[in-house]
Scaffold this motif. Sequence first.
Motif, PDB file in Angstrom:
ATOM      1  N   THR A  67     -15.635  -9.427 -17.517  1.00  0.00           N
ATOM      2  CA  THR A  67     -15.286  -9.176 -18.919  1.00  0.00           C
ATOM      3  C   THR A  67     -15.978 -10.165 -19.842  1.00  0.00           C
ATOM      4  O   THR A  67     -16.572  -9.789 -20.862  1.00  0.00           O
ATOM      5  CB  THR A  67     -13.764  -9.268 -19.103  1.00  0.00           C
ATOM      6  OG1 THR A  67     -13.126  -8.315 -18.246  1.00  0.00           O
ATOM      7  CG2 THR A  67     -13.384  -8.992 -20.549  1.00  0.00           C
TER       8      THR A  67
ATOM      9  N   ALA B  14     -19.716  -9.561 -19.919  1.00  0.00           N
ATOM     10  CA  ALA B  14     -20.045  -8.379 -20.719  1.00  0.00           C
ATOM     11  C   ALA B  14     -20.105  -8.732 -22.194  1.00  0.00           C
ATOM     12  O   ALA B  14     -21.002  -8.292 -22.926  1.00  0.00           O
ATOM     13  CB  ALA B  14     -19.014  -7.281 -20.471  1.00  0.00           C
TER      14      ALA B  14
ATOM     15  N   SER C 284     -20.975  -3.242 -21.900  1.00  0.00           N
ATOM     16  CA  SER C 284     -19.617  -2.874 -21.526  1.00  0.00           C
ATOM     17  C   SER C 284     -19.302  -3.460 -20.151  1.00  0.00           C
ATOM     18  O   SER C 284     -20.214  -3.733 -19.356  1.00  0.00           O
ATOM     19  CB  SER C 284     -19.458  -1.353 -21.487  1.00  0.00           C
ATOM     20  OG  SER C 284     -20.246  -0.802 -20.432  1.00  0.00           O
ATOM     21  N   GLN C 285     -18.028  -3.629 -19.869  1.00  0.00           N
ATOM     22  CA  GLN C 285     -17.653  -4.150 -18.553  1.00  0.00           C
ATOM     23  C   GLN C 285     -18.092  -3.209 -17.426  1.00  0.00           C
ATOM     24  O   GLN C 285     -18.592  -3.678 -16.400  1.00  0.00           O
ATOM     25  CB  GLN C 285     -16.151  -4.409 -18.478  1.00  0.00           C
ATOM     26  CG  GLN C 285     -15.714  -4.998 -17.136  1.00  0.00           C
ATOM     27  CD  GLN C 285     -14.233  -5.333 -17.090  1.00  0.00           C
ATOM     28  OE1 GLN C 285     -13.608  -5.522 -18.119  1.00  0.00           O
ATOM     29  NE2 GLN C 285     -13.684  -5.395 -15.897  1.00  0.00           N
ATOM     30  N   PRO C 286     -17.936  -1.880 -17.576  1.00  0.00           N
ATOM     31  CA  PRO C 286     -18.424  -0.994 -16.516  1.00  0.00           C
ATOM     32  C   PRO C 286     -19.923  -1.144 -16.268  1.00  0.00           C
ATOM     33  O   PRO C 286     -20.375  -1.047 -15.123  1.00  0.00           O
ATOM     34  CB  PRO C 286     -18.084   0.407 -17.034  1.00  0.00           C
ATOM     35  CG  PRO C 286     -16.901   0.182 -17.917  1.00  0.00           C
ATOM     36  CD  PRO C 286     -17.150  -1.134 -18.590  1.00  0.00           C
ATOM     37  N   ALA C 287     -20.707  -1.394 -17.328  1.00  0.00           N
ATOM     38  CA  ALA C 287     -22.150  -1.572 -17.149  1.00  0.00           C
ATOM     39  C   ALA C 287     -22.443  -2.831 -16.341  1.00  0.00           C
ATOM     40  O   ALA C 287     -23.313  -2.830 -15.470  1.00  0.00           O
ATOM     41  CB  ALA C 287     -22.836  -1.646 -18.509  1.00  0.00           C
TER      42      ALA C 287
ATOM     43  N   THR D  69     -20.369  -4.284 -14.192  1.00  0.00           N
ATOM     44  CA  THR D  69     -19.924  -4.006 -12.823  1.00  0.00           C
ATOM     45  C   THR D  69     -20.956  -3.175 -12.076  1.00  0.00           C
ATOM     46  O   THR D  69     -21.269  -3.447 -10.911  1.00  0.00           O
ATOM     47  CB  THR D  69     -18.578  -3.259 -12.855  1.00  0.00           C
ATOM     48  OG1 THR D  69     -17.608  -4.059 -13.547  1.00  0.00           O
ATOM     49  CG2 THR D  69     -18.078  -2.981 -11.442  1.00  0.00           C
ATOM     50  N   SER D  70     -21.510  -2.165 -12.747  1.00  0.00           N
ATOM     51  CA  SER D  70     -22.511  -1.313 -12.118  1.00  0.00           C
ATOM     52  C   SER D  70     -23.766  -2.101 -11.753  1.00  0.00           C
ATOM     53  O   SER D  70     -24.330  -1.915 -10.656  1.00  0.00           O
ATOM     54  CB  SER D  70     -22.867  -0.157 -13.058  1.00  0.00           C
ATOM     55  OG  SER D  70     -23.911   0.629 -12.529  1.00  0.00           O
TER      56      SER D  70
ATOM     57  N   ARG E 284     -23.095  -4.281  -8.694  1.00  0.00           N
ATOM     58  CA  ARG E 284     -23.038  -3.458  -7.473  1.00  0.00           C
ATOM     59  C   ARG E 284     -24.434  -3.016  -7.057  1.00  0.00           C
ATOM     60  O   ARG E 284     -24.751  -2.972  -5.855  1.00  0.00           O
ATOM     61  CB  ARG E 284     -22.133  -2.248  -7.708  1.00  0.00           C
ATOM     62  CG  ARG E 284     -20.648  -2.607  -7.759  1.00  0.00           C
ATOM     63  CD  ARG E 284     -19.796  -1.409  -8.091  1.00  0.00           C
ATOM     64  NE  ARG E 284     -18.366  -1.733  -8.051  1.00  0.00           N
ATOM     65  CZ  ARG E 284     -17.402  -0.943  -8.481  1.00  0.00           C
ATOM     66  NH1 ARG E 284     -17.727   0.249  -9.005  1.00  0.00           N
ATOM     67  NH2 ARG E 284     -16.142  -1.310  -8.405  1.00  0.00           N
TER      68      ARG E 284
ATOM     69  N   ARG F  71     -13.808 -10.226  -5.756  1.00  0.00           N
ATOM     70  CA  ARG F  71     -13.002  -9.814  -6.895  1.00  0.00           C
ATOM     71  C   ARG F  71     -11.587 -10.371  -6.740  1.00  0.00           C
ATOM     72  O   ARG F  71     -10.981 -10.265  -5.672  1.00  0.00           O
ATOM     73  CB  ARG F  71     -12.942  -8.297  -6.998  1.00  0.00           C
ATOM     74  CG  ARG F  71     -14.151  -7.657  -7.664  1.00  0.00           C
ATOM     75  CD  ARG F  71     -15.413  -7.804  -6.854  1.00  0.00           C
ATOM     76  NE  ARG F  71     -16.496  -6.957  -7.381  1.00  0.00           N
ATOM     77  CZ  ARG F  71     -17.719  -6.956  -6.907  1.00  0.00           C
ATOM     78  NH1 ARG F  71     -18.050  -7.744  -5.880  1.00  0.00           N
ATOM     79  NH2 ARG F  71     -18.642  -6.169  -7.444  1.00  0.00           N
TER      80      ARG F  71
END
Length: 294
Positions: free
Chosen positions: A19, A22, A28-31, A33-34, A37, A50
């Motif tokens: 967070t 980001a 964004s946080q999903p970006a 995280t992606s 990964r 995590r």
Amino acid sequence: MDLALLRTFVTVHRAGSFTRAAALLGLSQPAVTSQIRTLERQLGRPLFLRQARGVTPTTIGDELAHKVAPHLDALVEIAGTGLDDDHAPRTLHLAGPPEFTAERALPALTALTGENGRGFALRTSFGTAEEALEGLGAGHHDLVISTARPRGALLTATALCDEEHILIAAPRHATHRESPAEPAGIPVIEVHETLPFVSRYWASVFDSRPTAPGTVIVPDLRAVLACAVAGAGLAVLPRYLCAPALERGDVVALHEPPVPPLRTYFLAVRTGTLALPHLARAHDWLLRAAADWS
């Protein structure tokens, strides 16, 4: 290997949180995280564990950060140098305690803003050490002056200077006191109900707690000094702030301990950002100026 993925990885490693990373990266946080990964799939190894609050790097993650971070910081420096040659000045966002920033830091930095035509624009905000460091970690500030040393890898701190604290009052209060450890009815002027300056002084010098409550509470040391000059009571202030009043005789020192209490100030930045030339100049300039502060 994609430099964008490595930049995201190093930011997460320093921030300890997807967070927070980001926010620093403007993603964004999903970006974030992606991207992490994707990098983990490319390496075939996990880089972070995590947890409920943030992430902890694995040994592989620590090793990769140790290898990669200096090179990414060098690229930032190269890019920053190119930007620094532009005619438009860079903006430095500074945060710190109001009195020290106003009396010490800003006079030094404003002398640098027009130096040799290679200055920078300056934006300043005031706040507590906790607020300023939190804002620095979130990317709201570039440089923070703090009385607390930040923890973790996201922020880097350098000792700036020490300030001496002195117990003062108007001259009339010095003539009838019984003991400096017992104010003998002298009112106390402070910045907060918890008496942070007086309590720290009493603990350091007298190995005790002050017995008198705060009579005047005002959240600015310059206002505390004004109240002391007006005769409202005793106060504990940095020597640099009350030195002119001492020289004029507006206030006097109620006690001169062999070893006066000191408080250390730190310059804090986000790790790696000293590669930016305008930030590095301000950082170095303050350290040089602090050598003459007493």
